[in-house]
Design a protein around this motif. Sequence first.
Motif, PDB file in Angstrom:
ATOM      1  N   LEU B  28     -66.186 -63.816 -37.321  1.00 11.02           N
ATOM      2  CA  LEU B  28     -65.962 -65.210 -37.704  1.00 11.02           C
ATOM      3  C   LEU B  28     -66.902 -66.141 -36.938  1.00 11.02           C
ATOM      4  O   LEU B  28     -67.394 -65.809 -35.862  1.00 11.02           O
ATOM      5  CB  LEU B  28     -64.512 -65.611 -37.424  1.00 11.02           C
ATOM      6  CG  LEU B  28     -63.458 -64.997 -38.328  1.00 11.02           C
ATOM      7  CD1 LEU B  28     -62.136 -65.733 -38.173  1.00 11.02           C
ATOM      8  CD2 LEU B  28     -63.891 -65.064 -39.783  1.00 11.02           C
ATOM      9  N   ASP B  29     -67.099 -67.320 -37.497  1.00  6.71           N
ATOM     10  CA  ASP B  29     -67.945 -68.306 -36.828  1.00  6.71           C
ATOM     11  C   ASP B  29     -67.117 -69.009 -35.741  1.00  6.71           C
ATOM     12  O   ASP B  29     -65.905 -68.825 -35.653  1.00  6.71           O
ATOM     13  CB  ASP B  29     -68.520 -69.300 -37.847  1.00  6.71           C
ATOM     14  CG  ASP B  29     -67.460 -70.160 -38.501  1.00  6.71           C
ATOM     15  OD1 ASP B  29     -66.539 -70.617 -37.815  1.00  6.71           O
ATOM     16  OD2 ASP B  29     -67.557 -70.380 -39.716  1.00  6.71           O
ATOM     17  N   PRO B  30     -67.779 -69.803 -34.877  1.00  9.36           N
ATOM     18  CA  PRO B  30     -67.056 -70.399 -33.731  1.00  9.36           C
ATOM     19  C   PRO B  30     -65.786 -71.147 -34.100  1.00  9.36           C
ATOM     20  O   PRO B  30     -64.762 -70.994 -33.429  1.00  9.36           O
ATOM     21  CB  PRO B  30     -68.099 -71.352 -33.133  1.00  9.36           C
ATOM     22  CG  PRO B  30     -69.406 -70.722 -33.474  1.00  9.36           C
ATOM     23  CD  PRO B  30     -69.219 -70.111 -34.824  1.00  9.36           C
ATOM     24  N   PHE B  31     -65.818 -71.934 -35.182  1.00 12.42           N
ATOM     25  CA  PHE B  31     -64.607 -72.670 -35.552  1.00 12.42           C
ATOM     26  C   PHE B  31     -63.515 -71.710 -36.040  1.00 12.42           C
ATOM     27  O   PHE B  31     -62.335 -71.899 -35.742  1.00 12.42           O
ATOM     28  CB  PHE B  31     -64.901 -73.720 -36.626  1.00 12.42           C
ATOM     29  CG  PHE B  31     -65.369 -75.019 -36.071  1.00 12.42           C
ATOM     30  CD1 PHE B  31     -64.454 -75.980 -35.651  1.00 12.42           C
ATOM     31  CD2 PHE B  31     -66.714 -75.286 -35.938  1.00 12.42           C
ATOM     32  CE1 PHE B  31     -64.883 -77.180 -35.133  1.00 12.42           C
ATOM     33  CE2 PHE B  31     -67.155 -76.494 -35.414  1.00 12.42           C
ATOM     34  CZ  PHE B  31     -66.239 -77.445 -35.011  1.00 12.42           C
ATOM     35  N   ILE B  33     -63.081 -68.711 -35.048  1.00 12.18           N
ATOM     36  CA  ILE B  33     -62.554 -68.075 -33.836  1.00 12.18           C
ATOM     37  C   ILE B  33     -61.539 -68.983 -33.163  1.00 12.18           C
ATOM     38  O   ILE B  33     -60.447 -68.546 -32.770  1.00 12.18           O
ATOM     39  CB  ILE B  33     -63.719 -67.744 -32.874  1.00 12.18           C
ATOM     40  CG1 ILE B  33     -64.550 -66.593 -33.454  1.00 12.18           C
ATOM     41  CG2 ILE B  33     -63.200 -67.398 -31.481  1.00 12.18           C
ATOM     42  CD1 ILE B  33     -65.840 -66.334 -32.703  1.00 12.18           C
ATOM     43  N   ILE B  35     -59.781 -71.328 -34.552  1.00  9.67           N
ATOM     44  CA  ILE B  35     -58.577 -71.473 -35.368  1.00  9.67           C
ATOM     45  C   ILE B  35     -57.675 -70.240 -35.255  1.00  9.67           C
ATOM     46  O   ILE B  35     -56.459 -70.364 -35.129  1.00  9.67           O
ATOM     47  CB  ILE B  35     -58.963 -71.757 -36.837  1.00  9.67           C
ATOM     48  CG1 ILE B  35     -59.496 -73.190 -36.931  1.00  9.67           C
ATOM     49  CG2 ILE B  35     -57.791 -71.561 -37.771  1.00  9.67           C
ATOM     50  CD1 ILE B  35     -60.226 -73.497 -38.192  1.00  9.67           C
TER      51      ILE B  35
END
Lengths: 207, 207, 207
Positions: B28-31, B33, B35
């Motif tokens: 997953l992308d940083p956001f 992750i 969430i």
Amino acid sequence: MTLTFIIDILGTVAFTISGVLTAMRKGLDPFGILIIGFVTAVGGGTLRDVLIDANIAWMRDLTYLYVIIGSAVVAVVLRKKLSYVRRSLFLFDTIGIALYTVVGVEKGISAGFPPLICIALGTMSACFGGVLRDILCNEIPIIFRKEIYATACILGGIAYFLLLKTPLLVDWVVVISGAIVITVRLLAVTFNLSFPSIYNEDENVKL
Amino acid sequence: MTLTFIIDILGTVAFTISGVLTAMRKGLDPFGILIIGFVTAVGGGTLRDVLIDANIAWMRDLTYLYVIIGSAVVAVVLRKKLSYVRRSLFLFDTIGIALYTVVGVEKGISAGFPPLICIALGTMSACFGGVLRDILCNEIPIIFRKEIYATACILGGIAYFLLLKTPLLVDWVVVISGAIVITVRLLAVTFNLSFPSIYNEDENVKL
Amino acid sequence: MTLTFIIDILGTVAFTISGVLTAMRKGLDPFGILIIGFVTAVGGGTLRDVLIDANIAWMRDLTYLYVIIGSAVVAVVLRKKLSYVRRSLFLFDTIGIALYTVVGVEKGISAGFPPLICIALGTMSACFGGVLRDILCNEIPIIFRKEIYATACILGGIAYFLLLKTPLLVDWVVVISGAIVITVRLLAVTFNLSFPSIYNEDENVKL
């Protein structure tokens, strides 16, 4: 002890057994079986009580927890007997949704909601426990399989309000609407009835 | 600052990290992750607070959100270090369920519920965050895998009430019951312990 | 009739259509389609209202249920027309999250929560309906797929609070933050933008 309470307890028994059967089939250990039985039994009622902002039934009255633990033990002990009943999971699940639909509709009425909301409430509380059971057990949620399922609850809920306008006693309205849910689902599965899918392959719709 | 609050915050850290590790593994992308870390951390407590009709902890106290964001950043930065800790996801998840079980039981007691309900509450609040994490990340829910998981929480909850009857100070009861959850789960996984499945292939049960 | 209410209703329409499109693609029967449309539309708002302990919007105002039933019927009737709109599911889902993000943030502010909580609330209420839709339809939850999704909601929420500090009228703040959510998601998908995954295969991280 009101009729609604008795129906609620019977629904709890039916859903606990349906959860236990699913969990046993998945090879869960005894505690896992108990937990799936518990979640299946209380899931719908908890959602209902949260939505109408009422006290959550099983947290206020230990009867529910005793009934769940008792039903789970009995279901495990009698698992061979239950296996003789063909489609026992189907049967207990169907009894469960019928009883919870009626309880959900009645609790909605007591809380002062209009008929359409009560029918939605009955349907959601009937279906939610089984959906949780299937998600936790990594099955395709039963509501998604191509059978009449939630539809039976909606029809039972509509029947409840139509029957209320007749001179029938409320207790009979309760019993008949529950019977309608069971009958619709039994007929649908027995005769393999289903609504036609709206999506038509030939139309080549690319959504 | 009570011991319960400290334990709640430590549980939040542990579950955030377990969510971040799962989300990173899924690419997953940083956001995303952040969430998943957030949902894993607040899921159980939110369910608990909704069930006992209390104010939802993370919505009333920004500490939780700061701790979650901080833990997520640290977990991402230290991901290589964390990878040296074998089974780091397992460890943080286990610490999380131990701490949340105790917090759940304590909040149940404060709200005046009987022991059996408090144990159910502790177990549900401990397991729900991890279940949400796994469902959102398309993993088989951890509670379903064949390990002792919710069982450890139930045993920790039972231990809590047994220890309350001893002359031990409540703070020690809290620490010991949390340690029991961790110990049961560590032992179970280390020695590959599990309850025997009730479903017996030889019985040829067709449920 | 406030702007928030109008936006809430428009979001309900958009999410109902996104649910109906997903359910039709899965070959569900008419009632199944209605139920998935309903769950997608009310899921996020119900979570939001439960979290802020407010009356659940669709249970207090029949407008929502009428709008959902109406939108579902229209979406089914116009399914061929909708199929001409490329990626219609994507479009309605995107409009839905934009509108629900703003409504969620506004309801959080009205209930007296600080900005960070309001942004979390807006994001959760925007994403939850779609997550339920995907779980019930056995799809990988959209939030997990490698696109900017919840990120767009978070950015819209941040924009809302930054714009509040400008001399802009609140109505404009509402419209612009909603537009930002849509724009971010459209740009991300059109240009295939995504945040880089933190997990690096080369690092050979064994989590």
